[in-house]
Design a protein around this motif. Structure first.
Motif, mmCIF file in Angstrom:
data_model
loop_
_atom_site.group_PDB
_atom_site.id
_atom_site.type_symbol
_atom_site.label_atom_id
_atom_site.label_comp_id
_atom_site.label_asym_id
_atom_site.label_seq_id
_atom_site.Cartn_x
_atom_site.Cartn_y
_atom_site.Cartn_z
ATOM 1 N N GLU A 263 0.828 -1.211 0.000
ATOM 2 C CA GLU A 263 0.000 0.000 0.000
ATOM 3 C C GLU A 263 0.859 1.257 0.000
ATOM 4 O OE1 GLU A 263 -4.310 -0.911 1.993
ATOM 5 O OE2 GLU A 263 -2.667 -0.476 3.367
ATOM 6 N N ALA A 264 1.927 1.237 0.780
ATOM 7 C CA ALA A 264 2.813 2.409 0.846
ATOM 8 C C ALA A 264 3.461 2.684 -0.505
ATOM 9 C CB ALA A 264 3.880 2.193 1.916
ATOM 10 N N GLU A 265 3.657 1.630 -1.290
ATOM 11 C CA GLU A 265 4.256 1.768 -2.621
ATOM 12 C C GLU A 265 3.216 2.037 -3.706
ATOM 13 O OE1 GLU A 265 6.201 -1.952 -3.001
ATOM 14 O OE2 GLU A 265 7.769 -1.489 -1.510
ATOM 15 N N GLY A 266 1.941 2.123 -3.315
ATOM 16 C CA GLY A 266 0.874 2.378 -4.282
ATOM 17 C C GLY A 266 0.473 1.168 -5.093
ATOM 18 N N ARG A 267 0.790 -0.033 -4.589
ATOM 19 C CA ARG A 267 0.425 -1.260 -5.300
ATOM 20 C C ARG A 267 -0.939 -1.744 -4.820
ATOM 21 N NH1 ARG A 267 5.229 -5.473 -4.882
ATOM 22 N NH2 ARG A 267 4.683 -5.987 -7.040
ATOM 23 N N ASP A 268 -1.743 -2.238 -5.743
ATOM 24 C CA ASP A 268 -3.101 -2.679 -5.421
ATOM 25 C C ASP A 268 -3.076 -4.087 -4.828
ATOM 26 O OD1 ASP A 268 -6.101 -2.414 -5.676
ATOM 27 O OD2 ASP A 268 -5.778 -4.196 -6.908
ATOM 28 N N LEU A 269 -3.713 -4.265 -3.668
ATOM 29 C CA LEU A 269 -3.717 -5.574 -3.026
ATOM 30 C C LEU A 269 -4.776 -5.631 -1.946
ATOM 31 C CD1 LEU A 269 -2.340 -8.381 -2.511
ATOM 32 C CD2 LEU A 269 -0.829 -7.189 -0.897
ATOM 33 N N VAL A 270 -5.469 -6.755 -1.850
ATOM 34 C CA VAL A 270 -6.278 -7.087 -0.677
ATOM 35 C C VAL A 270 -6.013 -8.547 -0.330
ATOM 36 C CG1 VAL A 270 -8.134 -5.375 -0.901
ATOM 37 C CG2 VAL A 270 -8.288 -7.502 -2.176
ATOM 38 N N LEU A 271 -5.903 -8.834 0.964
ATOM 39 C CA LEU A 271 -5.582 -10.167 1.452
ATOM 40 C C LEU A 271 -6.601 -10.587 2.492
ATOM 41 C CD1 LEU A 271 -1.740 -9.703 1.992
ATOM 42 C CD2 LEU A 271 -2.751 -11.350 0.429
ATOM 43 N N THR A 272 -7.046 -11.832 2.431
ATOM 44 C CA THR A 272 -8.008 -12.335 3.399
ATOM 45 C C THR A 272 -7.674 -13.774 3.776
ATOM 46 O OG1 THR A 272 -9.746 -10.970 2.391
ATOM 47 C CG2 THR A 272 -10.445 -12.711 3.905
ATOM 48 N N MET A 273 -7.516 -13.997 5.089
ATOM 49 C CA MET A 273 -7.440 -15.353 5.609
ATOM 50 C C MET A 273 -8.816 -15.624 6.203
ATOM 51 S SD MET A 273 -4.562 -16.985 8.203
ATOM 52 C CE MET A 273 -3.227 -16.886 7.010
ATOM 53 N N GLY A 274 -9.698 -16.163 5.367
ATOM 54 C CA GLY A 274 -11.116 -16.181 5.703
ATOM 55 C C GLY A 274 -11.540 -17.256 6.679
ATOM 56 N N GLU A 275 -10.818 -18.358 6.721
ATOM 57 C CA GLU A 275 -11.149 -19.445 7.643
ATOM 58 C C GLU A 275 -9.858 -19.911 8.311
ATOM 59 O OE1 GLU A 275 -13.051 -22.583 5.506
ATOM 60 O OE2 GLU A 275 -14.581 -21.287 4.635
ATOM 61 N N VAL A 276 -9.886 -20.011 9.622
ATOM 62 C CA VAL A 276 -8.770 -20.562 10.388
ATOM 63 C C VAL A 276 -9.375 -21.451 11.468
ATOM 64 C CG1 VAL A 276 -6.749 -20.093 11.829
ATOM 65 C CG2 VAL A 276 -7.353 -18.506 9.986
ATOM 66 N N SER A 277 -8.997 -22.733 11.502
ATOM 67 C CA SER A 277 -9.648 -23.619 12.468
ATOM 68 C C SER A 277 -8.766 -24.808 12.808
ATOM 69 C CB SER A 277 -10.991 -24.116 11.918
ATOM 70 O OG SER A 277 -10.799 -24.806 10.695
ATOM 71 N N THR A 278 -8.895 -25.245 14.069
ATOM 72 C CA THR A 278 -8.325 -26.523 14.480
ATOM 73 C C THR A 278 -9.446 -27.549 14.516
ATOM 74 O OG1 THR A 278 -8.591 -25.805 16.776
ATOM 75 C CG2 THR A 278 -6.411 -25.556 15.812
ATOM 76 N N ASP A 279 -9.069 -28.799 14.505
ATOM 77 C CA ASP A 279 -10.038 -29.895 14.457
ATOM 78 C C ASP A 279 -10.711 -30.039 15.825
ATOM 79 O OD1 ASP A 279 -11.454 -32.247 14.267
ATOM 80 O OD2 ASP A 279 -9.782 -33.417 13.462
ATOM 81 N N PRO A 280 -12.029 -29.827 15.925
ATOM 82 C CA PRO A 280 -12.693 -29.936 17.233
ATOM 83 C C PRO A 280 -12.628 -31.341 17.830
ATOM 84 C CG PRO A 280 -14.309 -29.696 15.471
ATOM 85 C CD PRO A 280 -12.965 -29.430 14.859
ATOM 86 N N ALA A 281 -12.379 -32.329 16.992
ATOM 87 C CA ALA A 281 -12.241 -33.693 17.523
ATOM 88 C C ALA A 281 -10.876 -33.904 18.167
ATOM 89 C CB ALA A 281 -12.441 -34.708 16.405
ATOM 90 N N MET A 282 -9.933 -32.993 17.896
ATOM 91 C CA MET A 282 -8.573 -33.150 18.401
ATOM 92 C C MET A 282 -8.139 -32.041 19.352
ATOM 93 S SD MET A 282 -6.967 -35.875 17.286
ATOM 94 C CE MET A 282 -5.239 -35.403 17.419
ATOM 95 N N HIS A 283 -8.668 -30.818 19.149
ATOM 96 C CA HIS A 283 -8.107 -29.704 19.909
ATOM 97 C C HIS A 283 -8.636 -29.678 21.346
ATOM 98 C CE1 HIS A 283 -11.544 -26.780 18.441
ATOM 99 N NE2 HIS A 283 -11.958 -27.591 19.382
ATOM 100 N N GLY A 284 -7.952 -28.900 22.173
ATOM 101 C CA GLY A 284 -8.363 -28.752 23.559
ATOM 102 C C GLY A 284 -7.520 -27.688 24.225
#
Length: 420
Positions: A263-284
């Motif tokens: 953005e500071a260099e005037g370059r066009d960009l959008v970034l999205t990490m839309g889903e982040v998840s651990t396995d509910p059967a394994m996590h705790g």
């Protein structure tokens, strides 16, 4: 007076569209379904009332033509899609078709004859939520769909095939199976797609319209994985951990820093990490996370920026493996190239805005549109955004008719040079 009549026509068409496809709290116009069918019928009736020539191709593309002086010349085409997401708003897509009808109505009332035909298109099946295929309707009209698409694509709500839905609507799936086309990119002088803006940029800028510089391309990873090792939260010291969450957090931070620099260099960009998840059967709460699933959506109208982000992902994967013992895998890659809008058409729109006294800005489109199909085939293409509060794909879409009228003024002033 002519301008008022054209805007009034648009108001009546929008009202009819809402009434015909109302599905509280919004509207629903399923691709090759009842709502889309009603929308096409409403636009057809409005076009016939104006005196346009109307026909539909074998995949349902609606063409509404205002004859020009030389009918042998490639036409100027203006339009968009008429389907809508479930319980969505009334203007996404439809505004472009209605804008074309309003422009044709104004030209006809003023007795302005363009040097070539003006064709208003009502395109089918743009919203991917109904059938899992990008720009299905416009690609079908150009003969770009895989021949097996009618029999392999199923609508998400009904589970029935595209072929079944097309046949039910009176269209011909063999047209797709045989890779036939009703639109020829070599016989289109220009394609214009007016569309509501789907973000807050114009609202924040206090402007009624914008000239689109390009449609952002994208690199998407739907099945990213960070694979480390599950371990006891209290028993394993920091240096012995292979923490997948920390690896993904580090990746997110690196992407954020790259975005800030771009953005500071005037370059066009959008970034999205839309889903982040651990396995509910394994996590705790007492376990070091050994695996994390994530998605990435990277968009830019500059292909070089997309390449730079992908290079960064490779660097981060190597660092995560060496420094944390975590394998970062992005999974299958879905790439859509950027589509830069035609410079001549953009200049004509800018001159039209100045002549009409309508303040506009330039901006990229973060969302995809049928215009990308046209531009990708070499058709000179432009988009005009209309201010719209509350985003899109939701019942709160709120395009003001004053902004629609301002955008119509821009197009009416620009259409002469565009058609020249």
């Amino acid at each position: 007076m002519a301008a008022d009549a054209a805007v009034r026509l648009a108001e009546l068409v929008f009202a009819a569209l809402r009434e015909a496809s109302e599905d509280p709290p919004g509207v629903s116009r399923a691709s090759y379904g009842e709502g889309e069918r009603a929308a096409h019928a409403i636009c057809r009736a409005a076009a016939e009332a104006i005196g346009l020539e109307v026909e539909a191709d074998p995949v349902g593309t609606l063409s509404m033509t205002l004859p020009g002086m030389n009918r042998d010349l490639p036409p100027v085409v203006i339009g968009s899609h008429l389907d809508a997401v479930p319980h969505g708003g009334n203007f996404d897509g439809a505004a472009g078709v209605v804008m074309g009808l309003a422009l044709a109505a104004r030209l006809r009332r003023e007795g302005r004859l363009l040097p070539r035909d003006l064709v208003v298109l009502g395109i089918r099946a743009e919203e991917m939520c109904w059938f899992p295929m990008l720009y299905l309707g416009s690609r079908a009209a150009f003969g770009l769909l895989p021949p097996e698409a009618p029999d392999t694509l199923r609508r998400t709500d009904s589970g029935r095939t595209l072929a079944e839905h097309m046949a039910e609507e009176g269209f011909d799936p063999d047209f797709i199976r045989q890779s036939r086309a009703s639109l020829d990119p070599a016989f289109i002088h220009a394609f214009l797609e007016p569309h509501i803006e789907q973000g807050p940029v114009l609202v924040e800028a206090g402007l009624p319209a914008a000239i689109v510089t390009g449609i952002r391309g994208s690199v998407r990873f739907r099945h990213g994985r960070a694979r480390g090792a599950w371990a006891h939260a209290g028993a394993v010291p920091r240096q012995g951990r292979r923490d997948a969450v920390l690896a993904v957090a580090h990746l997110a931070g690196a992407l954020e820093r790259f975005w800030t620099e771009a953005e500071a260099e005037g370059r066009d960009l959008v970034l999205t990490m839309g889903e982040v998840s651990t396995d509910p059967a394994m996590h705790g709460p007492t376990k070091v996370p050994g695996e994390v699933a994530f998605t990435l959506d990277i968009r830019s109208e500059d292909a070089a920026v997309l390449q730079d982000v992908e290079a960064l992902l490779q660097e981060e994967a190597a660092e995560a493996a060496a420094g944390r013992g975590v394998a970062l895998e992005t999974g299958p890659r879905l790439y859509v190239p950027p589509a830069i809008m035609d410079a001549r058409l953009r200049a004509a729109l800018a001159e039209g805005a100045a002549a009409a006294g309508v303040p506009v800005m330039s901006m990229a489109s973060g969302a995809g549109h049928d215009a990308l199909t046209f531009a990708g085939l070499g058709v000179p293409t432009a988009m005009l955004f209309i201010r719209n509060e509350n985003g899109s794909h939701n019942p709160a879409e709120a395009m003001a008719m004053a902004d629609f009228a301002a955008a119509l003024d821009v197009l009416a002033a620009a259409i002469g040079p565009i058609a020249a």
